[in-house]
Design a protein around this motif. Structure first.
Motif, PDB file in Angstrom:
ATOM      1  N   GLY A  36       0.730  -1.219  -0.053  1.00 20.87           N
ATOM      2  CA  GLY A  36      -0.029   0.123  -0.050  1.00 20.87           C
ATOM      3  C   GLY A  36       0.563   1.298   0.155  1.00 20.87           C
ATOM      4  O   GLY A  36       1.653   1.408   0.898  1.00 20.87           O
ATOM      5  N   ALA A  37       0.961   1.931  -1.063  1.00 23.97           N
ATOM      6  CA  ALA A  37       1.658   3.249  -1.135  1.00 23.97           C
ATOM      7  C   ALA A  37       1.204   4.231  -0.210  1.00 23.97           C
ATOM      8  O   ALA A  37       2.276   4.828   0.693  1.00 23.97           O
ATOM      9  CB  ALA A  37       1.379   3.871  -2.735  1.00 23.97           C
ATOM     10  N   TRP A  38       0.151   4.380   0.202  1.00 17.59           N
ATOM     11  CA  TRP A  38      -0.194   5.435   1.161  1.00 17.59           C
ATOM     12  C   TRP A  38       0.328   4.958   2.578  1.00 17.59           C
ATOM     13  O   TRP A  38       0.662   5.820   3.424  1.00 17.59           O
ATOM     14  CB  TRP A  38      -1.456   5.841   0.980  1.00 17.59           C
ATOM     15  CG  TRP A  38      -1.958   6.876   0.034  1.00 17.59           C
ATOM     16  CD1 TRP A  38      -2.550   6.624  -1.026  1.00 17.59           C
ATOM     17  CD2 TRP A  38      -1.748   8.255   0.017  1.00 17.59           C
ATOM     18  NE1 TRP A  38      -2.811   7.683  -2.001  1.00 17.59           N
ATOM     19  CE2 TRP A  38      -2.092   8.810  -1.330  1.00 17.59           C
ATOM     20  CE3 TRP A  38      -0.727   8.785   0.865  1.00 17.59           C
ATOM     21  CZ2 TRP A  38      -1.899   9.951  -1.469  1.00 17.59           C
ATOM     22  CZ3 TRP A  38      -0.749  10.439   0.491  1.00 17.59           C
ATOM     23  CH2 TRP A  38      -1.273  10.919  -0.848  1.00 17.59           C
ATOM     24  N   VAL A  39      -0.064   3.659   2.953  1.00 19.93           N
ATOM     25  CA  VAL A  39       0.326   3.028   4.207  1.00 19.93           C
ATOM     26  C   VAL A  39       1.744   3.235   4.265  1.00 19.93           C
ATOM     27  O   VAL A  39       2.526   3.891   5.255  1.00 19.93           O
ATOM     28  CB  VAL A  39      -0.133   1.626   4.230  1.00 19.93           C
ATOM     29  CG1 VAL A  39       0.457   0.857   5.416  1.00 19.93           C
ATOM     30  CG2 VAL A  39      -1.526   1.755   4.246  1.00 19.93           C
ATOM     31  N   THR A  40       2.592   3.203   3.305  1.00 22.76           N
ATOM     32  CA  THR A  40       3.912   3.078   3.422  1.00 22.76           C
ATOM     33  C   THR A  40       4.748   4.562   3.671  1.00 22.76           C
ATOM     34  O   THR A  40       5.502   4.873   4.524  1.00 22.76           O
ATOM     35  CB  THR A  40       4.607   2.575   1.980  1.00 22.76           C
ATOM     36  OG1 THR A  40       4.002   1.302   1.715  1.00 22.76           O
ATOM     37  CG2 THR A  40       6.396   2.739   2.271  1.00 22.76           C
TER      38      THR A  40
END
Length: 623
Positions: A36-40
């Motif tokens: 997950g880009a946003w989670v990262t």
């Protein structure tokens, strides 16, 4: 010469590890980004913000103490409205900083959990995908099972932990950077002392990590043995023999002895490490007293205010704590990265052919040919095969020619090499010598998937899937695995419909006891497997001794139905029982890894060779 040695040492000790670490971190963050880009992004940002907030708290405490000291020194009325509101605003601001810190901390923990689950999913997907693609010959090697066991041992959670350790170190270094500025105001030697006393601990931890990893690698097979004996003692398959033969105490004793051996080695290494580490950490603790001594000297000389003294003292404590945890995280990073790079990455980059010591090197191009859907001319030219780790050939100089649409029976006693030859014809193994060709194309040049889509096989060691009867049969053709009409037809052809359709839930019945399903007899499981083989409209059909648990009459019926459904397709039937062989166009007899006879039933009877002898021996049982 000395210069070359220095260069080689630098490459080995610095350049290669740096490249390895950079590749590992790149792959690590790739897994994180896939989760997950946003989670990262939020996880990384929150880790950095927490580092800045700690520095802000320390700095603000010093300013706040100085402000209160000024009030006490220059204002007599501490409880006047203006003074009270001024102090209250500072307290509110400090509380606000801490609330923001706690909020970011909880966001960071939440995103960590999400990232961990996503990374575990992606890593396990890649791991199991790789396990299904490596050449079947890898499964003949104990070393492969060691690699698989090490790669699979909690690697999903360990890898996500590795990323969090890295982020924790980043946050800690941000905090330490700010605290260095604060503590240096007390004395320039204070941050130097704190940092210097930590480096011996890092070196010692890294040395221990290497030793612990080497020990862990050496213990891999022992741990696999303990798991094997524990599985025997607790599994359903061995339960009857363990009770009848009374072998439970023997296996339990073996498990306990191996377990204690592993345990004692681990404890000895751990005690050795703790003794050395404890003595070094005493110096780290003693450095706090020396830093306070320098700070008291600075305040005595009037170089720092009372607020700065409080802030610097707090900063020293925080810096020592963060540096200690930073050292611990660095040690864990080293430990996890070794496991990640040497276990998971090495497994995911297995090439198969390079690992097959018995595979003759060739200049053939990579597989790029696709087979057309039709019966094929199959040939084996001077084919030999040696299993990995063995010293003798399992197959010797096989010459075989199967015409399109031909029905061939492959006979021989157990251990003659029949199943090994089948694995080679299917491209599951690669010959040690010689070549296998489809329509004149070397099998090494054929895209495996294009071959396997045209093959339907029922093996003697068929799988028992503890899912529904419908899925058990439908898996034989993954494109049609939910087509109930086709599944019914396959079940009728394989002889499984007679008992499936008697069950209350019919084809929805769960098979096997693992999930509370119906347990089947050996013969019923074989009929399920044979029905699965009838699911696919293949151009090459193989029955590899799947009827061992069936009585002779049921076996004859299976082979008869098999040949009827084969039509004009190429068919290979393997067995050590020869009663069905006269149904075939041609009979091939194997012995000790070689083809010793080939011809029709009548021809081989007249030759009075191996086939005739087998027929006489087996006929005695029915007289």
């Amino acid at each position: 010469m000395n210069e070359m040695n220095i260069v080689n040492t630098l490459v080995k000790k610095v350049v290669q590890p740096t490249i390895s670490v950079s590749k590992g971190i790149t792959l690590l963050f790739n897994y994180a980004w896939r989760s997950g880009a946003w989670v990262t992004l939020v996880t990384i940002s929150s880790a950095m913000l927490l580092g800045f907030i700690t520095v802000g708290e320390v700095w603000f405490i010093g300013v706040f103490v100085d402000h209160v000291a000024d009030i006490l020194n220059y204002q007599s009325d501490l409880f006047s409205y203006s003074t009270f509101m001024s102090i209250l605003s500072w307290i509110a601001f400090l509380i606000g900083i801490r609330l923001v810190g706690h909020g970011i901390k909880y966001v960071h923990q939440w995103t960590q959990t999400n990232m961990r689950e996503g990374m575990t999913r992606n890593i396990q997907t890649d791991l199991y995908s790789k396990a299904t693609k490596v050449p079947l010959s890898q499964y003949e090697k104990p070393s492969f099972y060691n690699k698989l066991d090490r790669a699979n041992s909690g690697m999903g959670e360990d890898l996500s932990a590795l990323l969090f350790y890295i982020l924790s170190v980043v946050g800690a270094l941000i905090t330490i950077g700010g605290l260095i500025v604060i503590t240096a105001k007390g004395h320039l030697l204070i941050p130097i002392i704190i940092m210097a006393f930590g480096f011996p601990i890092i070196l010692l931890k890294n040395k221990y990590t290497e030793e612990a990893y080497d020990l862990d690698v050496n213990q891999t097979e022992k741990r696999r043995r303990t798991a094997y004996y524990l599985n025997l003692l607790t599994s359903r398959d061995a339960a009857k023999e363990i009770r009848i033969f009374g072998i439970g105490p023997l296996f339990s004793s073996r498990w306990r002895n191996i377990y204690e051996d592993v345990r004692s080695q681990t404890i000895r290494l751990n005690v050795k490490h703790k003794l050395k580490l404890g003595s070094v950490e005493l110096l780290h603790v003693a450095s706090f007293g020396f830093c306070l001594f320098l700070l008291i000297g600075s305040i005595a000389n009037g170089h720092v205010s009372i607020g700065s003294f409080v802030a610097i003292t707090y900063a020293i404590l925080q810096m020592q704590d963060r540096w200690f945890w930073c050292i611990r995280w660095i040690g864990l990073i080293h430990e996890e990265h070794i496991g990640f790079n040497r276990d998971l990455v090495s497994f995911l980059t297995l090439t198969g052919e390079a690992d097959n010591d018995n595979t003759v090197s060739t200049n053939l191009p990579l597989p790029n040919c696709s087979l057309l859907s039709r019966p094929h001319h199959i040939s084996a030219e001077n084919v030999s095969y040696m299993y990995p780790g063995e010293k003798s050939l399992a197959l010797r100089y096989i010459h075989l020619d199967i015409k399109p649409g031909e029905k061939v029976a492959l006979l021989g006693e157990n251990g003659a090499g029949k199943s090994t030859l089948v694995q080679l014809l299917l491209g599951l193994y690669q010959p040690t010598e010689g070549s296998i060709r489809y329509d004149g194309i070397n099998l090494r040049q054929i895209e495996p998937q294009s071959l396997w889509k045209q093959v339907s096989a029922v093996f003697q060691d068929f799988a028992q899937y503890h899912v529904s009867a419908k899925e058990n049969i439908g898996l034989g053709c993954i494109e049609q695995w939910q087509n109930l009409q086709k599944i019914r037809q396959a079940a009728a052809s394989g002889g499984a419909s007679s008992f499936i359709e008697q069950w209350p839930a019919g084809y929805e019945t769960i098979l096997g006891p693992t999930f509370g399903g119906d347990d089947l007899s050996g013969g019923q499981w074989q009929k399920i497997a044979i029905s699965r083989g009838f699911m696919r409209d293949a151009s090459f059909l193989i029955l590899d001794e799947p009827t061992a648990a069936l009585d002779p009459k049921a076996e004859a019926e299976v082979y008869q139905r098999f040949l009827e459904m084969a039509g004009g397709r190429t068919t290979l039937m393997i067995s050590h029982r020869i009663g069905f062989a006269r149904l075939a166009d041609r009979i091939i007899v194997m012995k000790a890894g070689q083809i010793v006879e080939s011809g029709s039933h009548e021809d081989l009877i007249q030759r009075k060779g191996e086939y005739s002898e087998l027929l006489k021996v087996q006929s005695k049982w029915y007289q």
